[in-house]
Design a protein around this motif. Structure first.
Motif, PDB file in Angstrom:
ATOM      1  N   THR A   1       0.817  -1.225   0.000  1.00 54.73           N
ATOM      2  CA  THR A   1       0.000   0.000   0.000  1.00 54.73           C
ATOM      3  C   THR A   1       0.848   1.271   0.000  1.00 54.73           C
ATOM      4  O   THR A   1       0.284   2.367  -0.099  1.00 54.73           O
ATOM      5  CB  THR A   1      -0.905   0.021   1.242  1.00 54.73           C
ATOM      6  N   LEU A   2       2.169   1.154   0.130  1.00 57.97           N
ATOM      7  CA  LEU A   2       3.024   2.335   0.265  1.00 57.97           C
ATOM      8  C   LEU A   2       3.215   3.051  -1.062  1.00 57.97           C
ATOM      9  O   LEU A   2       3.209   2.415  -2.128  1.00 57.97           O
ATOM     10  CB  LEU A   2       4.378   1.915   0.846  1.00 57.97           C
ATOM     11  N   PRO A   3       3.395   4.396  -1.016  1.00 56.05           N
ATOM     12  CA  PRO A   3       3.327   5.284   0.158  1.00 56.05           C
ATOM     13  C   PRO A   3       1.903   5.389   0.695  1.00 56.05           C
ATOM     14  O   PRO A   3       0.949   5.267  -0.073  1.00 56.05           O
ATOM     15  CB  PRO A   3       3.839   6.619  -0.376  1.00 56.05           C
ATOM     16  N   ALA A   4       1.791   5.637   1.981  1.00 59.46           N
ATOM     17  CA  ALA A   4       0.467   5.609   2.592  1.00 59.46           C
ATOM     18  C   ALA A   4       0.394   6.552   3.786  1.00 59.46           C
ATOM     19  O   ALA A   4       1.394   6.874   4.420  1.00 59.46           O
ATOM     20  CB  ALA A   4       0.111   4.189   3.037  1.00 59.46           C
ATOM     21  N   VAL A   5      -0.849   6.986   4.025  1.00 58.14           N
ATOM     22  CA  VAL A   5      -1.178   7.675   5.275  1.00 58.14           C
ATOM     23  C   VAL A   5      -1.923   6.659   6.131  1.00 58.14           C
ATOM     24  O   VAL A   5      -3.008   6.202   5.755  1.00 58.14           O
ATOM     25  CB  VAL A   5      -2.062   8.912   5.036  1.00 58.14           C
TER      26      VAL A   5
ATOM     27  N   ALA B   1      -9.087  10.657   2.920  1.00 53.53           N
ATOM     28  CA  ALA B   1      -9.073   9.965   1.632  1.00 53.53           C
ATOM     29  C   ALA B   1      -9.279  10.938   0.473  1.00 53.53           C
ATOM     30  O   ALA B   1      -8.673  10.810  -0.593  1.00 53.53           O
ATOM     31  CB  ALA B   1     -10.145   8.872   1.610  1.00 53.53           C
ATOM     32  N   GLY B   2     -10.121  11.963   0.688  1.00 51.51           N
ATOM     33  CA  GLY B   2     -10.328  12.963  -0.367  1.00 51.51           C
ATOM     34  C   GLY B   2      -9.129  13.868  -0.545  1.00 51.51           C
ATOM     35  O   GLY B   2      -8.896  14.386  -1.646  1.00 51.51           O
ATOM     36  N   LEU B   3      -8.324  14.055   0.513  1.00 53.14           N
ATOM     37  CA  LEU B   3      -7.155  14.924   0.423  1.00 53.14           C
ATOM     38  C   LEU B   3      -5.949  14.220  -0.176  1.00 53.14           C
ATOM     39  O   LEU B   3      -5.076  14.873  -0.762  1.00 53.14           O
ATOM     40  CB  LEU B   3      -6.795  15.422   1.839  1.00 53.14           C
ATOM     41  N   ALA B   4      -5.885  12.902  -0.064  1.00 53.07           N
ATOM     42  CA  ALA B   4      -4.707  12.167  -0.504  1.00 53.07           C
ATOM     43  C   ALA B   4      -4.536  12.294  -2.017  1.00 53.07           C
ATOM     44  O   ALA B   4      -5.481  12.072  -2.779  1.00 53.07           O
ATOM     45  CB  ALA B   4      -4.826  10.705  -0.104  1.00 53.07           C
ATOM     46  N   PRO B   5      -3.329  12.630  -2.475  1.00 52.13           N
ATOM     47  CA  PRO B   5      -3.085  12.733  -3.915  1.00 52.13           C
ATOM     48  C   PRO B   5      -3.019  11.349  -4.562  1.00 52.13           C
ATOM     49  O   PRO B   5      -2.896  10.341  -3.860  1.00 52.13           O
ATOM     50  CB  PRO B   5      -1.732  13.441  -3.980  1.00 52.13           C
ATOM     51  N   PRO B   6      -3.103  11.251  -5.858  1.00 47.58           N
ATOM     52  CA  PRO B   6      -3.012   9.948  -6.538  1.00 47.58           C
ATOM     53  C   PRO B   6      -1.693   9.259  -6.188  1.00 47.58           C
ATOM     54  O   PRO B   6      -0.635   9.880  -6.094  1.00 47.58           O
ATOM     55  CB  PRO B   6      -3.070  10.311  -8.025  1.00 47.58           C
ATOM     56  N   GLY B   7      -1.768   7.977  -5.936  1.00 44.54           N
ATOM     57  CA  GLY B   7      -0.590   7.204  -5.589  1.00 44.54           C
ATOM     58  C   GLY B   7      -0.361   7.062  -4.100  1.00 44.54           C
ATOM     59  O   GLY B   7       0.480   6.271  -3.679  1.00 44.54           O
ATOM     60  N   VAL B   8      -1.059   7.835  -3.289  1.00 49.03           N
ATOM     61  CA  VAL B   8      -0.931   7.746  -1.842  1.00 49.03           C
ATOM     62  C   VAL B   8      -2.173   7.046  -1.291  1.00 49.03           C
ATOM     63  O   VAL B   8      -3.298   7.519  -1.494  1.00 49.03           O
ATOM     64  CB  VAL B   8      -0.764   9.127  -1.190  1.00 49.03           C
ATOM     65  N   THR B   9      -1.981   5.933  -0.622  1.00 41.80           N
ATOM     66  CA  THR B   9      -3.085   5.146  -0.080  1.00 41.80           C
ATOM     67  C   THR B   9      -3.406   5.585   1.343  1.00 41.80           C
ATOM     68  O   THR B   9      -2.506   5.894   2.131  1.00 41.80           O
ATOM     69  CB  THR B   9      -2.731   3.652  -0.071  1.00 41.80           C
ATOM     70  N   VAL B  10      -4.681   5.614   1.659  1.00 43.12           N
ATOM     71  CA  VAL B  10      -5.119   5.872   3.033  1.00 43.12           C
ATOM     72  C   VAL B  10      -5.451   4.525   3.661  1.00 43.12           C
ATOM     73  O   VAL B  10      -6.334   3.800   3.184  1.00 43.12           O
ATOM     74  CB  VAL B  10      -6.335   6.812   3.078  1.00 43.12           C
TER      75      VAL B  10
END
Length: 246
Positions: free
Chosen positions: A136-140, A157-166
């Motif tokens: 899942t990385l990179p991830a919050v 989840a709405g703030l996370a940019p593409p490629g970053v998994t919550v």
């Protein structure tokens, strides 16, 4: 000079002013009855011994508290009052000893875990399978144990940019129905992540979470405790999105 015979010649002894014989007993003593058996005096003897012991204890207490003997009989009441006052003061001291206001140290905005590698832990996903965080990385990673964080999860989840998994983690599988489809929910029954990265957090109440920002190499770049809104996540999210991939 003549010699006085032992019986004085049958005459009464001369009166030289000195009383002879046994004087009368005080009238307040009443009638004195001497029993034939001395054992009958045991009750009176026990009472006398009790009074003597009581007088001895009173003398000791007066000596301890510095109370002089009082001929008016006020010594013992003064001792009793002194003991009562001292006992009351000690009780108040003991009761109020632990009533001091507790002091708390506010959690810092970020925890100094930057640059530490994330342990290669296993979790349970919604299908009941055992997985790791590596895919899942990179991830919050949001640690939401005991948190009513549905709104925070959706907004993150709405703030996370593409490629970053919550990734949402709790002791039991958290609910993420309101988040976007690529949000991942994992169960950490042993609470390993919370024990390592969220110890001492939770001071913001039941709506607080802890956020871990993990780059593609599995390094924890930032840890943000007591997150209640995405206002605290913007900068760390941007840094994670622009982090080098190798």
């Amino acid at each position: 000079m003549g010699v006085l015979r032992p019986d004085n010649g049958g005459a009464p002894p001369p009166d030289d002013g000195t009383p002879h014989g046994v004087p009368d007993l005080p009238p307040e003593w009443g009638t004195i009855v001497i029993p034939d058996n001395a054992a009958e005096l045991d009750r009176e003897a026990a009472q006398v011994r009790r009074e003597l012991r009581r007088g001895t204890r009173g003398g000791r207490l007066r000596k301890i508290f510095g109370v002089p003997a009082n001929p008016n009989g006020l010594g013992v009441p003064l001792i009793i009052m002194s003991v009562a006052v001292i006992t009351t003061l000690i009780s108040l001291f003991v009761v109020t000893w632990d009533r001091r206001p507790a002091t708390y140290t506010a959690a810092p905005p970020t925890v100094s875990t930057a640059g530490t590698p994330l342990p290669d832990l296993t979790f349970t996903n919604a299908a009941g399978a055992t997985v790791t965080l590596r895919p899942t990385l990179p991830a919050v990673v949001l640690l939401v144990d005991g948190c009513d964080c549905a709104t925070l999860i959706r907004d993150t989840a709405g703030l996370a940019p593409p490629g970053v998994t919550v990734v949402v983690v709790a002791a039991t599988l958290p609910k993420i129905a309101e988040a976007r489809p690529d949000t991942v929910a994992l169960a950490d029954p042993q609470g390993v992540l919370r024990g390592r990265y969220a110890a001492g957090s939770g001071q913001a109440g039941a709506r607080a979470a802890t956020a871990l920002f993990v780059d593609r190499q599995g390094t924890v770049r930032t840890t943000v405790p007591d997150v209640t809104s995405i206002a605290r996540l913007g900068t760390a999210m941007a840094d994670l999105a622009t982090a080098p991939t190798n």
